[in-house]
Design a protein around this motif. Structure first.
Motif, PDB file in Angstrom:
ATOM      1  N   LEU A 108       0.960  -1.428  -0.097  1.00  0.00           N
ATOM      2  CA  LEU A 108       0.012   0.099  -0.099  1.00  0.00           C
ATOM      3  C   LEU A 108       0.903   1.249  -0.008  1.00  0.00           C
ATOM      4  O   LEU A 108       0.914   2.032   0.822  1.00  0.00           O
ATOM      5  CB  LEU A 108      -0.924   0.133   1.282  1.00  0.00           C
ATOM      6  N   THR A 109       1.451   1.545  -0.970  1.00  0.00           N
ATOM      7  CA  THR A 109       2.463   2.452  -1.147  1.00  0.00           C
ATOM      8  C   THR A 109       2.059   3.321  -2.569  1.00  0.00           C
ATOM      9  O   THR A 109       1.253   2.929  -3.490  1.00  0.00           O
ATOM     10  CB  THR A 109       4.106   2.138  -1.523  1.00  0.00           C
ATOM     11  N   LEU A 110       2.589   4.601  -2.631  1.00  0.00           N
ATOM     12  CA  LEU A 110       2.334   5.403  -3.778  1.00  0.00           C
ATOM     13  C   LEU A 110       3.051   5.057  -4.869  1.00  0.00           C
ATOM     14  O   LEU A 110       4.584   5.238  -4.774  1.00  0.00           O
ATOM     15  CB  LEU A 110       2.418   6.768  -3.594  1.00  0.00           C
ATOM     16  N   PRO A 111       2.692   4.362  -5.980  1.00  0.00           N
ATOM     17  CA  PRO A 111       3.646   4.117  -7.016  1.00  0.00           C
ATOM     18  C   PRO A 111       4.115   5.333  -7.897  1.00  0.00           C
ATOM     19  O   PRO A 111       3.963   6.343  -7.629  1.00  0.00           O
ATOM     20  CB  PRO A 111       2.827   3.184  -7.890  1.00  0.00           C
ATOM     21  N   SER A 112       5.165   4.854  -8.966  1.00  0.00           N
ATOM     22  CA  SER A 112       5.501   6.198  -9.953  1.00  0.00           C
ATOM     23  C   SER A 112       4.343   6.523 -10.901  1.00  0.00           C
ATOM     24  O   SER A 112       3.243   5.825 -10.826  1.00  0.00           O
ATOM     25  CB  SER A 112       6.415   5.397 -10.772  1.00  0.00           C
ATOM     26  N   TRP A 113       4.459   7.502 -11.408  1.00  0.00           N
ATOM     27  CA  TRP A 113       3.502   8.435 -12.163  1.00  0.00           C
ATOM     28  C   TRP A 113       3.123   7.350 -13.199  1.00  0.00           C
ATOM     29  O   TRP A 113       1.926   7.352 -13.636  1.00  0.00           O
ATOM     30  CB  TRP A 113       3.905   9.751 -12.601  1.00  0.00           C
ATOM     31  N   THR A 114       4.028   6.503 -13.930  1.00  0.00           N
ATOM     32  CA  THR A 114       3.709   5.848 -14.997  1.00  0.00           C
ATOM     33  C   THR A 114       2.768   4.585 -14.516  1.00  0.00           C
ATOM     34  O   THR A 114       1.875   4.050 -15.245  1.00  0.00           O
ATOM     35  CB  THR A 114       4.986   5.097 -15.487  1.00  0.00           C
ATOM     36  N   GLY A 115       3.097   4.128 -13.209  1.00  0.00           N
ATOM     37  CA  GLY A 115       2.221   3.080 -12.943  1.00  0.00           C
ATOM     38  C   GLY A 115       0.868   3.421 -12.771  1.00  0.00           C
ATOM     39  O   GLY A 115      -0.167   2.992 -12.776  1.00  0.00           O
ATOM     40  N   LEU A 116       0.597   4.836 -12.014  1.00  0.00           N
ATOM     41  CA  LEU A 116      -0.796   5.536 -11.817  1.00  0.00           C
ATOM     42  C   LEU A 116      -1.331   5.825 -13.004  1.00  0.00           C
ATOM     43  O   LEU A 116      -2.649   5.656 -13.089  1.00  0.00           O
ATOM     44  CB  LEU A 116      -0.088   6.781 -10.906  1.00  0.00           C
ATOM     45  N   ALA A 117      -0.659   6.049 -14.139  1.00  0.00           N
ATOM     46  CA  ALA A 117      -1.260   6.331 -15.452  1.00  0.00           C
ATOM     47  C   ALA A 117      -1.928   4.954 -16.138  1.00  0.00           C
ATOM     48  O   ALA A 117      -3.058   4.933 -16.412  1.00  0.00           O
ATOM     49  CB  ALA A 117      -0.184   6.979 -16.397  1.00  0.00           C
ATOM     50  N   GLY A 118      -1.143   4.142 -15.868  1.00  0.00           N
ATOM     51  CA  GLY A 118      -1.613   2.730 -16.059  1.00  0.00           C
ATOM     52  C   GLY A 118      -2.774   2.496 -15.462  1.00  0.00           C
ATOM     53  O   GLY A 118      -3.654   1.819 -16.264  1.00  0.00           O
ATOM     54  N   ALA A 119      -2.698   2.329 -14.254  1.00  0.00           N
ATOM     55  CA  ALA A 119      -3.910   2.017 -13.430  1.00  0.00           C
ATOM     56  C   ALA A 119      -5.161   2.865 -13.683  1.00  0.00           C
ATOM     57  O   ALA A 119      -6.353   2.357 -13.724  1.00  0.00           O
ATOM     58  CB  ALA A 119      -3.589   2.032 -11.822  1.00  0.00           C
ATOM     59  N   ALA A 120      -4.765   4.227 -13.797  1.00  0.00           N
ATOM     60  CA  ALA A 120      -5.881   5.291 -14.352  1.00  0.00           C
ATOM     61  C   ALA A 120      -6.734   4.841 -15.633  1.00  0.00           C
ATOM     62  O   ALA A 120      -7.919   4.671 -15.838  1.00  0.00           O
ATOM     63  CB  ALA A 120      -5.624   6.609 -14.363  1.00  0.00           C
ATOM     64  N   TYR A 121      -5.950   4.256 -16.723  1.00  0.00           N
ATOM     65  CA  TYR A 121      -6.378   3.952 -17.784  1.00  0.00           C
ATOM     66  C   TYR A 121      -7.108   2.425 -17.754  1.00  0.00           C
ATOM     67  O   TYR A 121      -8.247   2.376 -18.478  1.00  0.00           O
ATOM     68  CB  TYR A 121      -5.333   3.684 -18.791  1.00  0.00           C
ATOM     69  N   VAL A 122      -6.625   1.551 -16.818  1.00  0.00           N
ATOM     70  CA  VAL A 122      -7.383   0.377 -16.666  1.00  0.00           C
ATOM     71  C   VAL A 122      -8.710   0.383 -15.976  1.00  0.00           C
ATOM     72  O   VAL A 122      -9.695   0.036 -16.093  1.00  0.00           O
ATOM     73  CB  VAL A 122      -6.499  -0.784 -15.943  1.00  0.00           C
ATOM     74  N   GLY A 123      -8.431   1.376 -14.765  1.00  0.00           N
ATOM     75  CA  GLY A 123      -9.918   1.915 -14.149  1.00  0.00           C
ATOM     76  C   GLY A 123     -10.897   2.165 -14.969  1.00  0.00           C
ATOM     77  O   GLY A 123     -12.095   2.129 -14.802  1.00  0.00           O
ATOM     78  N   ALA A 124     -10.658   3.083 -15.803  1.00  0.00           N
ATOM     79  CA  ALA A 124     -11.555   3.922 -16.529  1.00  0.00           C
ATOM     80  C   ALA A 124     -12.100   3.062 -17.847  1.00  0.00           C
ATOM     81  O   ALA A 124     -13.315   3.122 -17.907  1.00  0.00           O
ATOM     82  CB  ALA A 124     -10.889   5.403 -17.003  1.00  0.00           C
ATOM     83  N   PHE A 125     -11.127   2.619 -18.487  1.00  0.00           N
ATOM     84  CA  PHE A 125     -11.788   1.768 -19.732  1.00  0.00           C
ATOM     85  C   PHE A 125     -11.787   0.115 -19.681  1.00  0.00           C
ATOM     86  O   PHE A 125     -12.349  -0.322 -20.655  1.00  0.00           O
ATOM     87  CB  PHE A 125     -10.498   2.117 -20.698  1.00  0.00           C
ATOM     88  N   GLU A 126     -11.326  -0.418 -18.533  1.00  0.00           N
ATOM     89  CA  GLU A 126     -11.765  -1.676 -18.507  1.00  0.00           C
ATOM     90  C   GLU A 126     -12.817  -1.970 -17.254  1.00  0.00           C
ATOM     91  O   GLU A 126     -13.816  -2.719 -17.632  1.00  0.00           O
ATOM     92  CB  GLU A 126     -10.562  -2.602 -17.726  1.00  0.00           C
ATOM     93  N   MET A 127     -12.968  -1.198 -16.363  1.00  0.00           N
ATOM     94  CA  MET A 127     -13.777  -1.508 -15.237  1.00  0.00           C
ATOM     95  C   MET A 127     -14.924  -0.409 -15.310  1.00  0.00           C
ATOM     96  O   MET A 127     -15.999  -0.848 -14.721  1.00  0.00           O
ATOM     97  CB  MET A 127     -12.991  -1.191 -13.771  1.00  0.00           C
TER      98      MET A 127
END
Length: 299
Positions: A209-228
């Motif tokens: 439960l840590t703050l990842p890099s901006w690259t990881g956050l951007a990927g997670a944001a894309y997955v959250g918006a467009f997959e889920m």
């Protein structure tokens, strides 16, 4: 006006399919920067924000609060299955397998749904369904063994097992939804709300439960918006507006082919002949299952 509605329905359906076609690539890119649990946590957070934003724009937030008070047990149970367990297993499978293999195996969930309907919903298994299952799982075997079907030598047995388990979880989730009387978008929002603490606890227990890099956050944001998140609402809109939901649903068969092209172009994976052959068998099995039953001959 009707023609305009149909154009909008097909445009929304095609947009959803194209968005889903990108997620296998997005999973692999994101998992290079995040663990499966971290990807799930941040993607769940973004998806929940998207869904709440949609409900706020529709003036339905109070309706959502009332539904949570009434259905919190169901929401917690279904949220524990999807997104918590399903995506945790799916992301782990993607972390172990090439994207082309994981995404192809994942498409067998529709057949898994049919097979699970027999014991759960007491539905009859047609001979055509049994044949479709045989064809689909031959395709899985071709992909998992890289075309060496009779050697039974799997490239990554654990990854294949997790990918197949994810289809069981997803099919089980949709079977549970047959008894769900919540409005679909509100129900999904409640599931994601109830799953977020579970995912946070899982990440905390694993020290992730840590703050990842901006690259990881951007990927997670894309997955959250467009997959889920948003894409699910887009798909529901298409099914609701279309004269024929079956025709809209058939657009989903474009997804694995587009997905393979993106996997090759963006990830640089060489698409194996065994993947193409296996995916062909899986799609053939799914099409066989969808064919209408022959009418009885008139006497």
């Amino acid at each position: 006006m009707r023609d305009h509605d149909q154009f909008g329905a097909y445009a929304a359906g095609l947009g959803a399919v194209l968005a889903w076609s990108t997620v296998a690539t997005a999973f692999k890119i994101s998992l290079a920067h995040l663990s499966p649990a971290q990807l799930l946590f941040w993607a769940n957070l973004v998806s929940l924000a998207v869904l709440l934003g949609i409900l706020i724009s529709q003036g339905r937030l109070l309706e959502t609060r009332a539904a949570l008070r009434q259905h919190w047990r169901r929401s917690l149970l279904l949220g524990a299955v999807n997104p918590f367990a399903y995506y945790l297993v799916l992301f782990q499978a993607y972390s172990l397998l090439p994207a082309q293999e994981a995404q192809a195996i994942n498409y067998t969930w529709a057949l898994t749904l049919t097979l699970l309907s027999v014991p759960v919903l007491k539905q009859r298994l047609r001979r055509r369904d049994a044949l479709a299952a045989l064809v689909c799982y031959l395709g899985v075997l071709a992909i998992a063994t890289h075309g060496k079907l009779f050697s039974l030598h799997f490239g990554n047995p654990r990854g294949v097992m997790l990918a197949l388990v994810s289809t069981l979880l997803w099919a089980g989730y949709w079977l549970a939804n047959t008894r769900d009387n919540r409005e679909p978008v509100i129900g999904l929002t409640l599931n994601f709300s109830c799953s977020l603490p579970l995912i946070a606890l899982w990440c905390a227990w694993r020290g992730e439960l840590t703050l990842p890099s901006w690259t990881g956050l951007a990927g997670a944001a894309y997955v959250g918006a467009f997959e889920m998140g948003f894409t699910f609402v887009l798909w529901l809109f298409a099914l609701k507006r279309a004269h024929s939901a079956a025709r809209i649903a058939n657009l989903i068969f474009l997804s694995p082919l587009v997905s393979l092209l993106l996997i090759h172009w963006l990830l640089g994976e060489a698409i194996l002949p065994s993947t193409l052959a296996g995916l062909g068998l899986i799609l053939a099995g799914l099409l066989l299952q969808k064919l209408p039953a022959p009418r009885a001959l008139a006497h």
